[in-house]
Design a protein around this motif. Structure first.
Motif, PDB file in Angstrom:
ATOM      1  N   ALA A 116       6.487  -2.031   4.340  1.00 46.51           N
ATOM      2  CA  ALA A 116       7.553  -2.603   5.164  1.00 46.51           C
ATOM      3  C   ALA A 116       7.901  -1.686   6.336  1.00 46.51           C
ATOM      4  O   ALA A 116       8.145  -2.156   7.452  1.00 46.51           O
ATOM      5  N   ARG A 117       7.915  -0.396   6.090  1.00 46.74           N
ATOM      6  CA  ARG A 117       8.217   0.552   7.173  1.00 46.74           C
ATOM      7  C   ARG A 117       7.119   0.528   8.241  1.00 46.74           C
ATOM      8  O   ARG A 117       7.409   0.649   9.427  1.00 46.74           O
ATOM      9  N   ASN A 163       0.838  -1.190   0.000  1.00 47.34           N
ATOM     10  CA  ASN A 163       0.000   0.000   0.000  1.00 47.34           C
ATOM     11  C   ASN A 163       0.881   1.251   0.000  1.00 47.34           C
ATOM     12  O   ASN A 163       1.748   1.400   0.845  1.00 47.34           O
ATOM     13  N   LYS A 164       0.651   2.150  -0.937  1.00 50.76           N
ATOM     14  CA  LYS A 164       1.463   3.359  -1.038  1.00 50.76           C
ATOM     15  C   LYS A 164       1.277   4.298   0.150  1.00 50.76           C
ATOM     16  O   LYS A 164       2.130   5.140   0.430  1.00 50.76           O
ATOM     17  N   LYS A 165       0.172   4.170   0.852  1.00 48.19           N
ATOM     18  CA  LYS A 165      -0.117   5.069   1.964  1.00 48.19           C
ATOM     19  C   LYS A 165       0.414   4.544   3.295  1.00 48.19           C
ATOM     20  O   LYS A 165       0.099   5.097   4.348  1.00 48.19           O
ATOM     21  N   ALA A 166       1.184   3.498   3.250  1.00 55.69           N
ATOM     22  CA  ALA A 166       1.800   2.933   4.453  1.00 55.69           C
ATOM     23  C   ALA A 166       0.764   2.414   5.443  1.00 55.69           C
ATOM     24  O   ALA A 166       1.025   2.326   6.628  1.00 55.69           O
ATOM     25  N   GLY A 167      -0.393   2.087   4.928  1.00 57.90           N
ATOM     26  CA  GLY A 167      -1.417   1.509   5.781  1.00 57.90           C
ATOM     27  C   GLY A 167      -1.633   0.049   5.446  1.00 57.90           C
ATOM     28  O   GLY A 167      -1.068  -0.485   4.505  1.00 57.90           O
ATOM     29  N   MET A 168      -2.465  -0.595   6.238  1.00 54.24           N
ATOM     30  CA  MET A 168      -2.842  -1.978   5.992  1.00 54.24           C
ATOM     31  C   MET A 168      -4.327  -2.116   6.241  1.00 54.24           C
ATOM     32  O   MET A 168      -4.917  -1.362   7.010  1.00 54.24           O
ATOM     33  N   LEU A 206      15.582   0.185   2.364  1.00 54.08           N
ATOM     34  CA  LEU A 206      15.286  -0.542   3.603  1.00 54.08           C
ATOM     35  C   LEU A 206      16.527  -1.228   4.161  1.00 54.08           C
ATOM     36  O   LEU A 206      16.532  -2.425   4.449  1.00 54.08           O
ATOM     37  N   PHE A 207      17.587  -0.458   4.341  1.00 53.76           N
ATOM     38  CA  PHE A 207      18.851  -1.027   4.811  1.00 53.76           C
ATOM     39  C   PHE A 207      18.774  -1.531   6.249  1.00 53.76           C
ATOM     40  O   PHE A 207      19.634  -2.288   6.698  1.00 53.76           O
ATOM     41  N   ASP A 208      17.720  -1.104   6.985  1.00 53.76           N
ATOM     42  CA  ASP A 208      17.592  -1.510   8.380  1.00 53.76           C
ATOM     43  C   ASP A 208      16.704  -2.746   8.546  1.00 53.76           C
ATOM     44  O   ASP A 208      16.405  -3.160   9.669  1.00 53.76           O
ATOM     45  N   GLN A 268       7.633  -0.633  12.218  1.00 50.42           N
ATOM     46  CA  GLN A 268       7.191   0.114  13.403  1.00 50.42           C
ATOM     47  C   GLN A 268       6.561  -0.816  14.455  1.00 50.42           C
ATOM     48  O   GLN A 268       6.520  -0.480  15.636  1.00 50.42           O
ATOM     49  N   LEU A 269       6.093  -1.963  14.008  1.00 46.97           N
ATOM     50  CA  LEU A 269       5.492  -2.934  14.932  1.00 46.97           C
ATOM     51  C   LEU A 269       6.551  -3.782  15.625  1.00 46.97           C
ATOM     52  O   LEU A 269       6.224  -4.598  16.497  1.00 46.97           O
ATOM     53  N   GLY A 270       7.815  -3.608  15.218  1.00 54.83           N
ATOM     54  CA  GLY A 270       8.901  -4.320  15.882  1.00 54.83           C
ATOM     55  C   GLY A 270       9.519  -5.452  15.092  1.00 54.83           C
ATOM     56  O   GLY A 270      10.444  -6.117  15.580  1.00 54.83           O
TER      57      GLY A 270
END
Length: 323
Positions: free
Chosen positions: A77-78, A38-43, A126-128, A82-84
């Motif tokens: 992925a970001r 999702n482009k909006k970083a949502g699910m 996403l290097f992290d 955030q969820l760990g």
């Protein structure tokens, strides 16, 4: 050996995973059914609920993303990060026609240049995060896998999980083990085998051919026989008491999160399309389960099956019936 539980859309969500993990502790990683990028970083609410840490306490899961758009993958992925979570899996293996028609899953394999550009973008951004891939060996031909392997080998994958069939084969025919061998020998990162392990004999055939293989992923075989890994390890096999208890508990766990027994029955019946292969049923008992309209009818149908159908333990029938 490490054991992974493959994602099975509609079945292996957190309710099933938690219950399975409460009985069996051999799984090193459970991969979630795919989350659509999702482009909006949502699910979607359903997708978010499935990966919330509080719904997966003590269960080692790896969220999986389905997309062919780098921006969608990165943003989703970001959000998961955030969820760990520290590892994300990219789905390049789903052979479903509705997925493939959009160029996603195994459909993305038909566009190697686009895939290469996609991987370049997500690994730079996403290097992290650790990124693993679950893949088929091509869309139309096994000859596609050589180019795909070159692309994969150019990136620092956490792991490559290979189901050695092409997309158009779906789950039919024999896996192309010679193609898996290429990945296993050539890739500079860990490679996991996935595909058609339904019995202890199937497992031994794979591990005897690929001596030193460290990881296998099981999916349909585990749904059909929750005791499969225990049997591989030489432990106790299927028991009717377990199947009865597991079925009853699963019904009650779904009841806690779904609205109405109709939705609960749908979930339980879907699992029984796999679990039936533990039993010598001529079709009558599964039909009765599928026809059940309420909890009482469902429980009665399951009880009748368990009382009247012999267990097919270590028979090898899983391979023949599910091929």
């Amino acid at each position: 050996m490490k054991y992974y539980f493959a994602p099975m859309e509609g079945i292996t969500g957190y309710v099933y995973r938690n219950l399975y993990h409460s009985y069996f502790h051999e799984i090193d990683k459970y991969f979630t059914p795919f989350i659509v990028g999702n482009k909006k970083a949502g699910m979607k609410a359903r997708e978010l609920k499935d990966v919330l840490p509080e719904n997966n306490a003590g269960v080692p899961i790896v969220p999986q993303i389905l997309t062919n758009n780098a921006e969608e993958f990165i943003n989703t992925a970001r959000r998961i990060r955030q969820l760990g979570y520290t590892e994300i899996n990219l789905n390049l293996g789903c052979p479903s026609g509705t997925v493939v028609s959009k160029g996603r899953g195994a459909g993305f394999l038909a566009d190697p240049k686009g895939l290469d550009a996609f991987l370049d973008e997500i690994f730079n951004a996403l290097f992290d995060l650790k990124i693993s891939i679950k893949t088929r060996i091509g869309k139309e031909s096994v000859s596609e896998f050589d180019e795909l392997l070159k692309i994969y080998s150019a990136y620092p994958l956490q792991e490559l999980i290979v189901h050695p069939r092409i997309q158009k084969e779906l789950y039919s025919g024999k896996p192309h083990l010679e193609e898996f061998e290429k990945a296993w020998k050539q890739c500079p990162y860990p490679v996991c085998y996935n595909g058609d392990i339904f019995t202890k004999n199937d497992y031994e055939m794979i591990t005897e051919r690929f001596v030193g293989l460290k990881t296998v992923m099981l999916g349909r075989g585990l749904l059909a026989n929750p005791f499969l890994i225990q049997q591989i390890q030489g432990k106790d096999g299927i028991t009717r008491d377990f199947v009865e208890e597991f079925s009853e508990r699963l019904f009650e766990e779904y009841r806690k999160v779904l609205s109405g027994d109709k939705d609960v029955l749908f979930k339980c019946k879907e699992l029984w399309s796999y679990q039936i292969w533990m039993f010598d049923d001529d079709g009558r008992y599964l039909k009765a389960i599928r026809k059940a309209q309420n909890r009482s009818e469902y429980k009665c149908a399951v009880t009748n099956l368990l009382r009247n159908c012999p267990v097919l333990e270590n028979s090898g029938l899983f391979s023949r019936k599910m091929s």
